[in-house]
Design an enzyme around this catalytic site. Structure first.
Site, PDB file in Angstrom:
ATOM      1  N   ILE A 126       1.150  -1.543  -0.314  1.00 55.96           N
ATOM      2  CA  ILE A 126       0.003   0.257  -0.308  1.00 55.96           C
ATOM      3  C   ILE A 126       0.691   1.370  -0.341  1.00 55.96           C
ATOM      4  CG2 ILE A 126      -0.519   0.043   2.694  1.00 55.96           C
ATOM      5  CD1 ILE A 126      -3.055   1.408   1.619  1.00 55.96           C
ATOM      6  N   MET A 128       1.122   5.109   0.310  1.00 58.97           N
ATOM      7  CA  MET A 128       0.102   6.179   0.699  1.00 58.97           C
ATOM      8  C   MET A 128       1.692   7.915   0.804  1.00 58.97           C
ATOM      9  SD  MET A 128      -2.037   4.953   3.986  1.00 58.97           S
ATOM     10  CE  MET A 128      -0.372   3.662   4.314  1.00 58.97           C
ATOM     11  N   ILE A 160       8.149   2.118   1.383  1.00 61.34           N
ATOM     12  CA  ILE A 160       6.959   1.813   0.793  1.00 61.34           C
ATOM     13  C   ILE A 160       7.682   0.067   1.128  1.00 61.34           C
ATOM     14  CG2 ILE A 160       4.831   0.408  -0.902  1.00 61.34           C
ATOM     15  CD1 ILE A 160       4.566   3.705   0.658  1.00 61.34           C
ATOM     16  N   GLU A 245      -5.078  -1.868  10.400  1.00 57.77           N
ATOM     17  CA  GLU A 245      -3.770  -1.901  10.541  1.00 57.77           C
ATOM     18  C   GLU A 245      -3.222  -1.726  12.055  1.00 57.77           C
ATOM     19  OE1 GLU A 245      -2.413   1.077   6.860  1.00 57.77           O
ATOM     20  OE2 GLU A 245      -0.542   0.604   7.843  1.00 57.77           O
ATOM     21  N   ARG A 246      -3.932  -0.702  12.433  1.00 58.64           N
ATOM     22  CA  ARG A 246      -3.263  -0.379  14.189  1.00 58.64           C
ATOM     23  C   ARG A 246      -3.467  -1.369  14.726  1.00 58.64           C
ATOM     24  NH1 ARG A 246      -4.726   5.839  12.647  1.00 58.64           N
ATOM     25  NH2 ARG A 246      -3.001   6.733  11.818  1.00 58.64           N
ATOM     26  N   GLN A 282      19.086 -10.230  42.165  1.00 59.77           N
ATOM     27  CA  GLN A 282      17.295  -8.827  42.378  1.00 59.77           C
ATOM     28  C   GLN A 282      17.175  -7.389  41.847  1.00 59.77           C
ATOM     29  OE1 GLN A 282      16.246  -6.688  46.076  1.00 59.77           O
ATOM     30  NE2 GLN A 282      15.341  -7.798  46.726  1.00 59.77           N
ATOM     31  N   GLN A 339      19.524  -4.706  27.948  1.00 66.91           N
ATOM     32  CA  GLN A 339      20.310  -3.899  29.228  1.00 66.91           C
ATOM     33  C   GLN A 339      20.827  -5.501  30.030  1.00 66.91           C
ATOM     34  OE1 GLN A 339      21.486  -1.266  29.261  1.00 66.91           O
ATOM     35  NE2 GLN A 339      22.127  -1.347  31.302  1.00 66.91           N
ATOM     36  N   THR A 368       2.376   7.375  14.216  1.00 65.00           N
ATOM     37  CA  THR A 368       3.351   8.308  14.492  1.00 65.00           C
ATOM     38  C   THR A 368       2.283   8.575  15.722  1.00 65.00           C
ATOM     39  OG1 THR A 368       2.811  10.443  13.997  1.00 65.00           O
ATOM     40  CG2 THR A 368       5.100   9.367  12.969  1.00 65.00           C
ATOM     41  N   GLU A 370       2.896  10.261  17.868  1.00 61.19           N
ATOM     42  CA  GLU A 370       2.048  12.062  18.143  1.00 61.19           C
ATOM     43  C   GLU A 370       0.455  11.782  17.527  1.00 61.19           C
ATOM     44  OE1 GLU A 370       5.105  11.652  16.739  1.00 61.19           O
ATOM     45  OE2 GLU A 370       6.307  11.816  19.042  1.00 61.19           O
TER      46      GLU A 370
HETATM   47  C1  FAD Z   1      10.233   0.776   7.565  1.00 58.43           C
HETATM   48  C2  FAD Z   1       8.883   1.934   6.936  1.00 58.43           C
HETATM   49  C3  FAD Z   1       7.870   1.006   6.403  1.00 58.43           C
HETATM   50  C4  FAD Z   1       6.765   2.207   5.844  1.00 58.43           C
HETATM   51  N1  FAD Z   1       5.932   1.624   5.299  1.00 58.43           N
HETATM   52  C5  FAD Z   1       4.987   2.529   4.664  1.00 58.43           C
HETATM   53  C6  FAD Z   1       3.889   1.726   3.308  1.00 58.43           C
HETATM   54  O1  FAD Z   1       3.548   0.370   3.332  1.00 58.43           O
HETATM   55  N2  FAD Z   1       3.029   2.255   3.550  1.00 58.43           N
HETATM   56  C7  FAD Z   1       3.315   3.343   3.571  1.00 58.43           C
HETATM   57  O2  FAD Z   1       2.316   4.724   2.839  1.00 58.43           O
HETATM   58  N3  FAD Z   1       3.454   4.461   4.437  1.00 58.43           N
HETATM   59  C8  FAD Z   1       4.967   3.482   4.914  1.00 58.43           C
HETATM   60  N4  FAD Z   1       5.612   4.106   6.123  1.00 58.43           N
HETATM   61  C9  FAD Z   1       5.858   5.632   6.264  1.00 58.43           C
HETATM   62  C10 FAD Z   1       5.148   6.248   7.210  1.00 58.43           C
HETATM   63  O3  FAD Z   1       3.438   5.327   7.358  1.00 58.43           O
HETATM   64  C11 FAD Z   1       5.805   7.385   7.555  1.00 58.43           C
HETATM   65  O4  FAD Z   1       7.455   7.566   7.785  1.00 58.43           O
HETATM   66  C12 FAD Z   1       4.951   8.068   8.530  1.00 58.43           C
HETATM   67  O5  FAD Z   1       3.521   8.208   8.801  1.00 58.43           O
HETATM   68  C13 FAD Z   1       5.364   9.559   9.688  1.00 58.43           C
HETATM   69  O6  FAD Z   1       5.310  10.115   8.080  1.00 58.43           O
HETATM   70  P1  FAD Z   1       6.172  11.391   8.084  1.00 58.43           P
HETATM   71  O7  FAD Z   1       7.973   9.933   7.312  1.00 58.43           O
HETATM   72  O8  FAD Z   1       5.906  12.002   6.477  1.00 58.43           O
HETATM   73  O9  FAD Z   1       6.318  11.749   8.813  1.00 58.43           O
HETATM   74  P2  FAD Z   1       6.154  13.705   9.088  1.00 58.43           P
HETATM   75  O10 FAD Z   1       4.633  13.620   8.928  1.00 58.43           O
HETATM   76  O11 FAD Z   1       7.056  14.530   8.311  1.00 58.43           O
HETATM   77  O12 FAD Z   1       6.317  14.064  11.177  1.00 58.43           O
HETATM   78  C14 FAD Z   1       7.943  14.606  11.460  1.00 58.43           C
HETATM   79  C15 FAD Z   1       7.429  14.353  12.386  1.00 58.43           C
HETATM   80  O13 FAD Z   1       6.128  15.362  13.217  1.00 58.43           O
HETATM   81  C16 FAD Z   1       5.664  14.745  13.829  1.00 58.43           C
HETATM   82  N5  FAD Z   1       4.427  15.138  13.382  1.00 58.43           N
HETATM   83  C17 FAD Z   1       3.780  15.613  12.103  1.00 58.43           C
HETATM   84  N6  FAD Z   1       2.769  15.828  12.517  1.00 58.43           N
HETATM   85  C18 FAD Z   1       1.843  16.392  13.658  1.00 58.43           C
HETATM   86  C19 FAD Z   1       1.025  16.785  14.591  1.00 58.43           C
HETATM   87  N7  FAD Z   1      -0.081  17.212  13.708  1.00 58.43           N
HETATM   88  N8  FAD Z   1       1.174  16.878  15.870  1.00 58.43           N
HETATM   89  C20 FAD Z   1       2.192  16.461  16.441  1.00 58.43           C
HETATM   90  N9  FAD Z   1       3.350  15.701  15.918  1.00 58.43           N
HETATM   91  C21 FAD Z   1       3.078  15.943  14.701  1.00 58.43           C
HETATM   92  C22 FAD Z   1       4.911  13.264  14.159  1.00 58.43           C
HETATM   93  O14 FAD Z   1       4.350  13.176  14.330  1.00 58.43           O
HETATM   94  C23 FAD Z   1       6.943  13.046  13.679  1.00 58.43           C
HETATM   95  O15 FAD Z   1       7.513  13.008  14.375  1.00 58.43           O
HETATM   96  C24 FAD Z   1       6.816   3.762   6.490  1.00 58.43           C
HETATM   97  C25 FAD Z   1       7.815   4.215   6.548  1.00 58.43           C
HETATM   98  C26 FAD Z   1       8.773   3.443   7.785  1.00 58.43           C
HETATM   99  C27 FAD Z   1      10.010   4.329   7.822  1.00 58.43           C
END
Ligand code: FAD
Length: 386
Positions: A126, A128, A160, A245-246, A282, A339, A368, A370
């Protein structure tokens, strides 16, 4: 290790668990290090999993699946976690990608794609996330423009999972650039479509056997019936399916945390320091006891969420809270367990070292921590007014 009873699972489920456990011990665990070096799992493993009905277990027989329920897929996820296998992206394929096609695909598309996904002939992904946006999905820029009987897709995706192995990809696109969430639609792209290409297999800090890719779409012509559901409803479908998913992230975090504790209990009984077993300090005993108690709470919480979901009652907020809690739990458990391994815990050949780095992503993908907190806080503040 002893655990709470799990009444959700029937005798059939437990018999299936034995079968999956044997498969993981024979076909997965002995090869995982090799796949980590290769940064991917061979397609033949997917096909063997399909032959044993370990893929898309929940998919009805009428759609080409084994006709079980979601708990069978949960078992596959748990047993992969038990052997620390993060490479085979079976759970994402079966529980996250397939439902979009089964729930929103046309009968022709379903007939073409679903039996191949259940057999392991086709691997699903998928897409996104884009280089410029992840959390803010409504801001994606990949475009799909209608042209007669086709849609033409242009754009780029990144991070992805299953990206290099994928034969079929659910792609989130903007069909109306003027709109935010209401301009998002979902399409099924197959890897043989001209204009589709893959970039690098991304070099991650953990989950090395998992292929994680950049995907490119350059004038990819997609037949009109590859639009999932209705135009402009993609964001709504994503929100509906993201609860499952979650929940899956909760399941995998719980099972990986249980495995980490079990490896650690064994290790501290073998390792000696100051003339005694590390298990006899302990501090060690209290840490193990505390972690075990936390895992009991995690197990009860996870199974409660699973039960709600099986009854069709798990909402986005409940799933987000579970994802937040279980991914943070896994982070705490692998840190404490590492650890207790001392320096060996930092050595890649020890499973706890790999589990430690593998775990970090759980707090990031599928939304995330957040974003989970935002979803929960919004609901809590809506429900309780001053
Ligand atoms: C190993 C891996 C596998 C993945 N697999 C998939 C996949 O199969 N398909 C897919 O589509 N995606 C996938 N992802 C992407 C993943 O879902 C995104 O990396 C994730 O949703 C975060 O988006 P970003 O990396 O753009 O971070 P950003 O959105 O740029 O966020 C950066 C920081 O800002 C914070 N932040 C952003 N918005 C807010 C808010 N409103 N309030 C507070 N804090 C905020 C975030 O929590 C984070 O700490 C994958 C990522 C990885 C690393």
């Amino acid at each position: 290790m002893r655990s709470l009873p799990r009444p959700l699972f029937s005798a059939d489920h437990e018999a299936f668990r034995d079968q999956v456990r044997r498969f993981c011990e024979r076909e997965i665990a002995p090869h995982h290090a090799e796949w980590e070096s290769a940064h991917g799992v061979p397609k033949s493993v997917w096909q063997r999993a399909g032959e044993q009905s370990l893929l898309c277990c929940w998919l009805p027989e009428a759609d080409g699946g084994p006709g079980g329920d979601l708990l069978f897929d949960v078992i596959v996820c748990e047993e992969l976690g038990r052997v620390g296998a993060t490479g085979p992206g079976f759970p994402l394929h079966s529980v996250i990608v397939t439902p979009y096609i089964a729930h929103h695909g046309t009968p022709t598309l379903k007939r073409k794609v679903l039996p191949r996904m259940a057999s392991g002939e086709w691997v699903g992904a998928i897409a996104m996330t884009e280089p410029g946006t992840g959390s803010d999905l409504a801001a994606i820029r990949t475009r799909a423009v209608r042209d007669g009987d086709h849609w033409v897709i242009n754009g780029q995706k990144t991070f992805i999972t299953n990206g290099h192995n994928a034969d079929v990809i659910v792609v989130a696109c903007k069909t109306d650039a003027e709109q935010g969430a209401k301009g998002v639609s979902l399409f099924v792209v197959t890897a043989d479509m001209p204009g589709f290409s893959r970039g690098r297999n991304l070099h991650k800090i953990g989950q090395h056997a998992q292929d994680t890719a950049e995907l490119f779409f350059e004038d990819v012509r997609v037949p009109a019936d590859h639009l999932l559901g209705e135009e402009g409803k993609g964001f709504r479908y994503l929100m509906q399916e993201l609860a499952q998913e979650r929940l899956l992230v909760s399941v995998q975090c719980q099972s990986r945390a249980e495995a980490a504790l079990e490896w650690t209990v064994k290790y501290v009984q073998e390792r000696k320091a100051f003339g005694q077993r590390v298990a006899d300090f302990q501090n060690t005993r209290f840490k193990l006891a505390g972690l075990w108690a936390e895992l009991q709470a995690g197990r009860a919480y996870c199974d409660q969420l699973l039960g709600l979901h099986m009854a069709g009652q798990l909402d986005a907020v409940g799933a987000s809270a579970g994802k937040l809690w279980h991914s943070e739990l896994l982070g705490r458990v692998v840190d404490e367990c590492l650890q207790l391994h001392g320096g060996y815990g930092y050595m890649h050949e020890y499973p706890i070292a790999r589990a430690f780095v593998d775990a970090r992503i759980e707090r990031i993908y599928a939304g995330t921590s957040e974003i989970m907190k935002e979803i929960i806080a919004r609901a809590v503040c809506d429900e309780v007014r001053p």
